[in-house]
Design an enzyme around this catalytic site. Structure first.
Site, PDB file in Angstrom:
ATOM      1  N   LYS A  49       0.624  -1.026   0.096  1.00 18.71           N
ATOM      2  CA  LYS A  49       0.292  -0.105  -0.103  1.00 18.71           C
ATOM      3  C   LYS A  49       0.864   1.284   0.066  1.00 18.71           C
ATOM      4  CE  LYS A  49      -4.179  -2.212   1.998  1.00 18.71           C
ATOM      5  NZ  LYS A  49      -4.847  -2.611   3.220  1.00 18.71           N
ATOM      6  N   GLN A  93      -4.578  -1.469   9.204  1.00 16.33           N
ATOM      7  CA  GLN A  93      -4.922  -2.521   8.761  1.00 16.33           C
ATOM      8  C   GLN A  93      -5.397  -3.478   9.739  1.00 16.33           C
ATOM      9  OE1 GLN A  93      -3.789  -3.196   5.706  1.00 16.33           O
ATOM     10  NE2 GLN A  93      -4.045  -5.590   5.753  1.00 16.33           N
ATOM     11  N   ASP A 116     -11.025   3.437   4.001  1.00 15.18           N
ATOM     12  CA  ASP A 116     -11.450   1.955   3.968  1.00 15.18           C
ATOM     13  C   ASP A 116     -13.050   1.753   4.041  1.00 15.18           C
ATOM     14  OD1 ASP A 116      -9.366  -0.036   3.602  1.00 15.18           O
ATOM     15  OD2 ASP A 116      -8.950   0.177   5.705  1.00 15.18           O
TER      16      ASP A 116
HETATM   17  N1  GUN Z   1      -7.319  -6.309   5.970  1.00 17.50           N
HETATM   18  C1  GUN Z   1      -7.952  -7.175   4.874  1.00 17.50           C
HETATM   19  N2  GUN Z   1      -8.025  -6.272   3.718  1.00 17.50           N
HETATM   20  C2  GUN Z   1      -8.104  -5.092   4.185  1.00 17.50           C
HETATM   21  C3  GUN Z   1      -8.436  -4.060   3.945  1.00 17.50           C
HETATM   22  O1  GUN Z   1      -9.097  -3.802   2.671  1.00 17.50           O
HETATM   23  N3  GUN Z   1      -8.467  -2.675   4.584  1.00 17.50           N
HETATM   24  C4  GUN Z   1      -7.732  -2.976   5.818  1.00 17.50           C
HETATM   25  N4  GUN Z   1      -7.488  -1.839   6.671  1.00 17.50           N
HETATM   26  N5  GUN Z   1      -7.226  -4.213   6.411  1.00 17.50           N
HETATM   27  C5  GUN Z   1      -7.573  -5.283   5.526  1.00 17.50           C
END
Ligand code: GUN
Length: 278
Positions: A49, A93, A116
């Site tokens: 990311k 995350q 998100d």
């Molecule tokens: N863990 C698995 N997928 C995601 C996501 O799209 N965003 C976040 N913050 N954590 C995740």
């Protein structure tokens, strides 16, 4: 042999566009990426990311907390980031280590910085179809299908998995595009019977080879959201038996290189949107 839905290629194209837009802006978009604990897969995703941010000209700030930092310290960090004018998006995350309430932590994020779309306000907005931030993975799937000219209207879309991150919002986005939607999960007794009815089959469970060729209607579009590491060969696999299912489906996403890069491209888009709306 099915057409491969190439998420890598589309994500690359999208990131190029985002970079061009960022270069025109007077303020540089900023994303805070927060990770708690030592989960190896999560650290890999977070690194990806931040690399995407760099590719798009978005400033990323990483915050790595020890697993035992505690909820109060994490909440204090989020409150500080909420007030920071140089931070437009906040990503925590998931999953969080034991001892943290994910719902409480998510709710601490300002909905305006919730790239998100995990806060209750943004989840509700997705539910009613009036949203600024769409959840990254399900929306990435929608964009990938759209790019390949696959219109969900009138189709039977079967979503396998009911998580808050993927399954539930995916079903909503499909519904907004006028699909007939079924959601299956671990307590669905006749899974194969239902998946065989799918014109669009979306697997988001986290179980290697859950979806075998006999569970897929010939000509169906198959989207594999899962990323599972096989402990035997150390390689990544989705939920779908790709080699067999690609002979039955009309379109299929690979793992890796399908949905994963799309998730991150949408995160970049959402961060850009957050900065523009700030
Ligand atoms: N863990 C698995 N997928 C995601 C996501 O799209 N965003 C976040 N913050 N954590 C995740």
């Amino acid at each position: 042999m099915a057409i491969i839905l190439d998420g890598n290629a589309l994500a690359k194209q999208m990131k190029k566009q985002i970079k061009a837009e960022v270069e025109q802006m007077s303020t540089q978009p900023g994303l805070a990426v927060v990770i708690v604990g030592e989960d190896a897969a999560s650290h890999v995703y977070v690194n990806y990311k931040q690399r995407d941010c760099a590719e798009c000209g978005i400033r990323s700030e990483g915050f790595a907390l020890a697993a035992d930092a505690g909820e109060d310290e994490l909440l204090a960090l989020i409150y500080r980031l909420n007030k920071d004018d140089n931070i437009h998006g906040i990503l925590v995350q998931l999953p969080l280590p034991k001892g943290y309430s994910e719902q409480k932590v998510i709710e601490a994020i300002s909905p305006k910085k919730d790239v998100d779309a995990f806060t209750l306000q943004n989840v509700g907005r997705v539910m009613v179809g009036d949203y600024t931030f769409a959840p990254c993975t399900p929306y990435g799937v929608m964009k990938l299908l759209e790019h390949y000219g696959i219109d969900p209207a009138g189709k039977h879309c079967v979503v396998v998995g009911r998580s808050n991150i993927v399954g539930k919002p995916q079903a909503m986005l499909m519904l907004h595009k006028h699909a007939t939607v079924s959601i299956c999960h671990s307590r669905t007794p006749n899974l194969a019977e239902i998946t065989r009815q799918a014109d669009i089959l979306i697997a988001a469970v986290g179980k290697i080879n859950l979806i075998t060729a006999d569970m897929v209607k010939p000509g169906a579009v198959v989207v594999d959201v899962a990323i599972n590491r096989n402990t035997d060969d150390g390689k990544l696999y989705g939920d779908v038996d790709f080699e067999a299912v690609k002979e039955v489906a009309s379109h299929i996403t690979p793992v890796p290189g399908g949905v994963g890069p799309m998730t991150r491209a949408i995160l970049m888009q959402n961060t850009l949107k957050a900065a523009k709306n700030a």
